[in-house]
Structure formats: C-alpha cells, structure tokens
Design an enzyme around this catalytic site. Structure first.
Site, short mmCIF file in Angstrom:
data_model
loop_
_atom_site.label_atom_id
_atom_site.label_comp_id
_atom_site.label_asym_id
_atom_site.label_seq_id
_atom_site.Cartn_x
_atom_site.Cartn_y
_atom_site.Cartn_z
N HIS A 243 -2.46 3.37 3.35
CA HIS A 243 -3.77 3.26 2.70
C HIS A 243 -4.83 2.97 3.76
O HIS A 243 -4.50 2.56 4.86
CB HIS A 243 -3.77 2.12 1.66
CG HIS A 243 -3.36 0.81 2.27
ND1 HIS A 243 -2.06 0.35 2.21
CD2 HIS A 243 -4.07 -0.11 2.96
CE1 HIS A 243 -1.99 -0.81 2.85
NE2 HIS A 243 -3.19 -1.10 3.30
N HIS B 190 -8.78 3.54 9.52
CA HIS B 190 -7.45 3.70 10.10
C HIS B 190 -6.39 3.38 9.05
O HIS B 190 -6.61 2.57 8.17
CB HIS B 190 -7.27 2.79 11.33
CG HIS B 190 -7.21 1.35 10.99
ND1 HIS B 190 -8.34 0.60 10.73
CD2 HIS B 190 -6.15 0.51 10.82
CE1 HIS B 190 -7.98 -0.64 10.43
NE2 HIS B 190 -6.65 -0.72 10.47
#
Length: 189
Positions: free
Chosen positions: A42, A126
C-alpha cells in the site's frame, strides 16, 4: 487501534509487482531481507499510529471530507528506491501531486480529529517491499527495479487501514491489514 490512511493498488498492480518481486528474490542475498506480503502493499498517506476508539468517528468523517475534496487521479507503480540500507521500496508515477495533496489532507484530517501526528514531512510516494534486519546493500535491488513500469490505474478511493501487529512471536510473521473504512475521491464510484 493502529491506523493509517492509504492508497491501495489494484489487483493488476499487485500481480505485476508480485512478478517483479519474485525476480528480485532470485538476486544474491535476497534471503537476508524480510519481504513484505501482498496484503501489506500500500501507499501510506498518513500514519496515525495507535489511537483511541474515541477519535475514530471524527477521523472517519474528516477523511470522508478529504476524499470528497480530492479528484480521482492516475497512478502506476514506477521504478524503485531505498531508504538508506534498511528499506527497499517501489515508487509511483502519474498523479503524484494529487497524491501528495491527498496525503496532506489525510494528515490534516487526523490532526483536526485530535490524533497526535508525527512532525509533518513532505510526502514521498513509496510502497515498501522489503526491509533489512541488519544494514544491507540494497543498490542491486534498486538497479533491478530501474526499468519497472506498472500499468496505470485510476485512484478512486482513500482507505483507512487498521494494522494488526504480529503477536505470536513466530519468526517471519507479517502484520495483518484490514480496511476499516474507504471513501470515494471527488464523487468517484
């Protein structure tokens, strides 16, 4: 409960990343890294940490407003990077400015709901794929990710995710994640 706001990749994006990670795991010393599982992939927008149940209703209402004020945006998994010699990640491309805006709005929603947040830092998109127990040379993995480009998708939801940390003490056990709420972006869906 331990919560964070996130953008979740589509099943197609997860499949593409799984193929890429499988190739990374064949590199020398890959078994020295702790690889995150698919369920843990995620983009964290705002990490709230451990918060009391009394904050959750207001937090949910404020995150819903933040989502409503943010238009859907395109995103794709893109290349990779590292944080020092401890964390390996895959980046994103596409609507990065929109994702930063959504991250700022999620952070502000949590603060306004009374959640004590860490010092605000500029958002860097990220998705963590591996961590090193000890300092490790992650450059070969980053180099291998240099040409990685996932298929674009439209981000249409903001998710509130609950993180359940491992309690069994079994080596290699991963945290469990569950979506505690989600809201469409800018009327999407």
């Amino acid at each position: 409960m331990r919560l964070f706001a996130a953008v979740l990749p589509t099943p197609t994006a997860v499949d593409e990343l799984a193929t890429e990670v499988a190739a990374l795991k064949r590199l020398p010393d890959a078994d020295s890294l702790r690889w995150t599982g698919h369920a843990g992939w995620h983009f964290t927008l705002a990490f709230m940490g451990e918060i009391g149940d009394e904050f959750v209703p207001d937090l949910r209402a404020r995150l819903a407003r933040a989502a409503h004020r943010t238009a859907p945006f395109p995103l794709r998994l893109h290349r990779g990077g590292r944080f020092g010699n401890r964390a390996l990640w895959v980046g994103a491309a596409g609507g990065i400015e929109q994702m930063r805006l959504l991250a700022e709005r999620a952070d502000a929603a949590a603060r306004r709901a009374g959640v004590e947040m860490e010092e605000h830092r500029r958002y860097q998109a990220h998705l963590t794929i591996a961590r090193a127990r000890l300092a490790a040379d992650l450059r070969p993995y980053v180099d291998a990710l240099d040409g990685f480009e996932g298929t674009a998708w439209e981000v249409g939801q903001l998710a509130l995710v609950r993180s359940n940390l491992p309690v069994s003490g079994v080596q290699g056990e991963q945290p469990r994640y569950e979506v505690a709420g989600s809201w469409p972006l800018g009327g999407a869906g």
